[in-house]
Design a protein around this motif. Structure first.
Motif, PDB file in Angstrom:
ATOM      1  N   GLU A  73       0.825  -1.203   0.000  1.00 23.87           N
ATOM      2  CA  GLU A  73       0.000   0.000   0.000  1.00 23.87           C
ATOM      3  C   GLU A  73       0.863   1.258   0.000  1.00 23.87           C
ATOM      4  OE1 GLU A  73      -3.503   2.137   2.693  1.00 23.87           O
ATOM      5  OE2 GLU A  73      -2.708   0.163   3.240  1.00 23.87           O
ATOM      6  N   SER A 133       2.461   2.194  -3.331  1.00 22.55           N
ATOM      7  CA  SER A 133       1.552   2.754  -4.336  1.00 22.55           C
ATOM      8  C   SER A 133       1.279   4.237  -4.124  1.00 22.55           C
ATOM      9  CB  SER A 133       0.232   1.983  -4.334  1.00 22.55           C
ATOM     10  OG  SER A 133      -0.441   2.153  -3.087  1.00 22.55           O
ATOM     11  N   GLN A 134       1.861   4.840  -3.075  1.00 18.73           N
ATOM     12  CA  GLN A 134       1.640   6.255  -2.794  1.00 18.73           C
ATOM     13  C   GLN A 134       2.402   7.148  -3.776  1.00 18.73           C
ATOM     14  OE1 GLN A 134      -0.543   7.268  -0.401  1.00 18.73           O
ATOM     15  NE2 GLN A 134      -0.971   5.078  -0.044  1.00 18.73           N
ATOM     16  N   ARG A 150       6.284   7.109  -5.879  1.00 14.04           N
ATOM     17  CA  ARG A 150       6.451   7.243  -7.329  1.00 14.04           C
ATOM     18  C   ARG A 150       7.394   8.394  -7.657  1.00 14.04           C
ATOM     19  NH1 ARG A 150       0.610   7.032  -7.265  1.00 14.04           N
ATOM     20  NH2 ARG A 150      -0.141   4.897  -7.637  1.00 14.04           N
TER      21      ARG A 150
END
Length: 360
Positions: free
Chosen positions: A252, A255-256, A260
């Motif tokens: 989780e 994916s922030q 990225r």
């Protein structure tokens, strides 16, 4: 924050009071005579009657309950002129209680340590028996949670990095198997495999304690290998939980947006994982660790008994077998207090870290 703390302390008191009352009620519903268990099955009726009077079992149940609450409470009402009262026994065991004030009928309100009475079998103070075995349970739970934490976090990180690979699926299967195995079955299986079948290769014993007296009785020696099998057994279930929590939380976090951005800047993937993502993924893991440590202190009964680890759970099982009511109640209350205190500390930590918890 003050009101939040008061509310949590009140809930903790209710939990301990509920456990104490429930244990007392259950032991009064179970068929059996503690006085006859103390004296033996072939004793005469007069001796049994005298023993029941000495143990206070001849009183009505409601009087026994009030006397029981009076003994285990840190604030108690006592009659100093009664040499058989628990304030007299407290003076012998803990030292003189602190008198807070006088009441009617020559009674006084005192502050004291909870009096857990004496064991029916050994006649030792229950508090002495509990405090002599509690460190063994603490060491076992500590080693087990350290094993589960270190290995579980490593397995969770590996599963998250290699998501949907063979390694990921293999680690998830292992964690699910660890959660599914009951502790008593895992203890029998692990003890049989590593201590009996592979004992000559591993050098591990099926039974033993952390400190043991040698055969000649000349000294006490540290036997660290005796803690390996019970700690491994006790750590299997939290290991599976921590692995899955670490994996899902890390996925989780990865994916922030800021992760990225870190990748887009060209940072090495290892640095992104361990410097940026890992720290923000540990919150649910830390929560699980604190809860599992409290559960281990409370739920090591079968593991300790199978491996003959002289801890609180081992003493509790033996006390149940001999119908030693004060010792069983003392062990259960000790476990309840430890569990409640750990949960209280975790709740307070939540309140400090997240103001929304206090508002809620």
């Amino acid at each position: 924050m003050f009101l939040y703390l008061v509310r949590k302390l009140f809930y903790t008191f209710l939990v301990i009071f509920g456990v104490a009352s429930l244990v007392f009620i259950l032991f009064n519903l179970i068929p059996g005579d503690p006085a006859r268990m103390v004296l033996g099955q072939r004793t005469d009726s007069l001796s049994v009657k005298a023993a029941r009077t000495d143990l206070g079992l001849d009183l009505p149940v409601w009087k026994q309950y009030l006397k029981y609450l009076n003994d285990i409470s840190p604030l108690s009402v006592h009659n100093p002129s009664n040499g058989k009262s628990s304030i007299y026994l407290d003076t012998l065991i803990y030292g003189k209680p602190l008198v807070l004030g006088k009441m009617a009928s020559n009674r006084v309100l005192v502050a004291k340590q909870p009096y857990l009475r004496r064991s029916y079998q050994s006649r030792q103070p229950v508090s002495t028996v509990v405090m002599s075995t509690l460190p063994n349970t603490f060491y076992l739970a500590l080693v087990a949670i350290l094993f589960a934490t270190i290995v579980g976090i490593a397995m969770g990180i590996t599963a998250a990095i290699y998501k949907d690979s063979v390694w990921d699926r293999l680690l998830l299967v292992n964690s699910a198997l660890g959660m599914a195995l009951p502790s008593f079955f895992a203890a029998i299986l692990i003890g049989w495999l590593f201590a009996i079948v592979l004992g000559k290769y591993t050098g591990l014993n099926l039974t033993g304690n952390l400190w043991e007296v040698d055969d000649l009785g000349e000294g006490i020696h540290l036997k660290w290998q005796n803690i390996i099998l019970p700690a491994l057994t006790l750590g299997l279930r939290p290991l599976g939980i921590i692995t899955q929590l670490m994996r899902s939380s890390l996925l989780e976090t990865l994916s922030q947006d800021y992760i990225r951005t870190a990748k887009a800047k060209g940072l090495p993937y290892r640095k992104v994982i361990f410097k940026h993502a890992l720290r923000n993924s540990l919150n649910p893991v830390v929560t699980s660790i604190s809860g599992w440590f409290a559960s281990m202190m409370a739920g090591v009964v079968f593991v300790e008994y199978i491996f003959s680890w002289k801890g609180l759970g081992y003493v509790m099982v033996n006390a149940l077998n001999s119908y030693d009511v004060p010792l069983v109640i003392g062990c259960v209350l000790t476990v309840a207090v430890i569990f409640s205190i750990v949960n209280l500390l975790v709740d307070i930590l939540y309140g400090i870290l997240d103001p929304r918890v206090r508002i809620g």
